[in-house]
Design an enzyme around this catalytic site. Sequence first.
Site, PDB file in Angstrom:
ATOM      1  CG  MET A   1      -2.068  -1.248   1.247  1.00 30.82           C
ATOM      2  SD  MET A   1      -3.538  -0.971   2.167  1.00 30.82           S
ATOM      3  CE  MET A   1      -2.723  -0.581   3.708  1.00 30.82           C
TER       4      MET A   1
ATOM      5  CG  ASN B   1       4.482   5.346   4.322  1.00 35.78           C
ATOM      6  OD1 ASN B   1       4.544   5.175   5.585  1.00 35.78           O
ATOM      7  ND2 ASN B   1       5.165   6.403   4.008  1.00 35.78           N
TER       8      ASN B   1
ATOM      9  CB  ALA C   1      14.382  -1.270   5.795  1.00 36.00           C
TER      10      ALA C   1
ATOM     11  CG  HIS D   1       7.142  -1.972   2.144  1.00 34.35           C
ATOM     12  ND1 HIS D   1       7.090  -1.006   3.202  1.00 34.35           N
ATOM     13  CD2 HIS D   1       6.039  -2.803   2.338  1.00 34.35           C
ATOM     14  CE1 HIS D   1       5.720  -1.039   3.572  1.00 34.35           C
ATOM     15  NE2 HIS D   1       4.948  -2.113   2.894  1.00 34.35           N
TER      16      HIS D   1
ATOM     17  CE  LYS E   1       7.957 -16.550   8.279  1.00 30.54           C
ATOM     18  NZ  LYS E   1       8.698 -17.395   9.024  1.00 30.54           N
TER      19      LYS E   1
ATOM     20  CD  GLN F   1      -1.912  -8.713   4.311  1.00 29.17           C
ATOM     21  OE1 GLN F   1      -2.593  -7.762   4.709  1.00 29.17           O
ATOM     22  NE2 GLN F   1      -0.614  -8.558   4.018  1.00 29.17           N
TER      23      GLN F   1
ATOM     24  CG  LEU G   1      11.235  -1.512  10.130  1.00 28.83           C
ATOM     25  CD1 LEU G   1      12.308  -1.294   8.618  1.00 28.83           C
ATOM     26  CD2 LEU G   1      11.699  -0.450  11.027  1.00 28.83           C
TER      27      LEU G   1
ATOM     28  NE  ARG H   1      -2.720   1.471  10.159  1.00 31.12           N
ATOM     29  CZ  ARG H   1      -2.898   0.530   9.221  1.00 31.12           C
ATOM     30  NH1 ARG H   1      -2.044  -0.501   9.404  1.00 31.12           N
ATOM     31  NH2 ARG H   1      -4.035   0.645   8.511  1.00 31.12           N
TER      32      ARG H   1
HETATM   33  O1  PAF Z   1      -0.145  -5.694   3.458  1.00 31.87           O
HETATM   34  C1  PAF Z   1      -0.605  -4.925   2.904  1.00 31.87           C
HETATM   35  O2  PAF Z   1       0.327  -3.646   2.564  1.00 31.87           O
HETATM   36  C2  PAF Z   1      -1.921  -5.041   2.286  1.00 31.87           C
HETATM   37  O3  PAF Z   1      -2.855  -5.397   3.082  1.00 31.87           O
HETATM   38  C3  PAF Z   1      -2.009  -5.689   0.721  1.00 31.87           C
HETATM   39  C4  PAF Z   1      -1.421  -7.106   0.933  1.00 31.87           C
HETATM   40  C5  PAF Z   1      -0.966  -4.814  -0.025  1.00 31.87           C
HETATM   41  C6  PAF Z   1      -3.369  -5.571   0.370  1.00 31.87           C
HETATM   42  O4  PAF Z   1      -3.943  -4.475   0.185  1.00 31.87           O
END
Ligand code: PAF
Length: 274
Positions: free
Chosen positions: A26, A28, A31, A33, A144, A149, A180, A183
Site C-alpha cells: 500500500m 509508504n 526497509a 518492503h 510475516k 494476513q 518496521l 504506521r
Molecule cells: O499488507 C498490505 O500492505 C496490504 O494488506 C496488501 C497485501 C497490499 C493488500 O492491500
Amino acid sequence: MHIHSSISALRAALGNRGRIVFVPTMGNLHAGHISLMEQARAHGDTVVASIFVNRLQFGPNEDFDQYPRTFQADCDKLAAAGVDVLFAPTEADLYPEPQAYFIEPPAIQNVLDGEFRPGHFRGVATVVAKLFNCVQPQAALFGKKDYQQLLVIRNMARQLALPIDIVGGETVRAEDGLALSSRNGYLSAAERVEAPRLYRLLTGIRDAIRDGNSNFAALEAEAIAELATAGWNTDYIAVRQQTDLAPPQDRNAPLAVLAASRLGTTRLIDNIEV
Ligand code: PAF
C-alpha cells in the site's frame, strides 16, 4: 522501472517476461518492503510491485484518508531495489464499478485482528485476488509481520488452486526491536521510545514457552497488565498454533505469539514464532 496504472497496459507489458514474482504493497515503503523486493528476485525473472491503498480493507473509523501516500519517494526506493515493473492503479482502474463480488475467508477472518477489524480480511483477500488476476504471478511475497494476513492469503491460494507460490518474508526490525511498519510514522517521539516494549514482551513469552512454561493464559495476562501500566490499550496478546491460529491443542504444534495494542492513537501489531 516501468510504471503502469491500467490493467490492460500491465498485462501487455508482462506478456513475455518469464516467471513473474509479485510484491503487493500500500506504499509508504520502508526497509521491510524493500527486503521483500530483494528477496523476490530469487523467486522469479521479473519482479513486479504494486502500490494501491485499498479502501475495502479499512473500517469506517480507520485511517484510509490519513494513510500516508508517498508515491514519488516509493518509486525511487523501488527503482533502487531493482524492481522491474510497478503496478500503481487508481481506484478507478481497480474498482471501475463498486466491488460487489468478494472473497469471503472462513472463520479465521473473525479471530485476533479480524475480531477488532471486522471485514478487514475480506477486503484484503478480495484485493489480493484481484491484483493476482491483474499481475498473474507465479510467486508472491508477503511479510510475516502481518501473520494472519499471510495465512489468509496462503489458504486462499491453496483452496482456490491458484498457481502461485505464496512466500513469507521475515519481519524487519529497528535496532531496538520495533517491527518496521508504515504506521510507526504516527508515533510521537515519546511513543517511539516506548514502542519496543511490545516486542520485548513477545520475546519474553517466547522464551518462557521454550523453557517449558505452558500456562499461556497467565503469560498473556501478565504481558497485557504490563502494557496497561505503561499506558497501552491492548486488543490481544495470544499464543496460537502457527498453522491455523487456533488456541494450542496439540502439544507438538509449532506456536506463534501474536499481539495488537494501541499506543496513543497508533495501533501496533507484531508477532513472533516460538
Ligand atoms: O499488507 C498490505 O500492505 C496490504 O494488506 C496488501 C497485501 C497490499 C493488500 O492491500
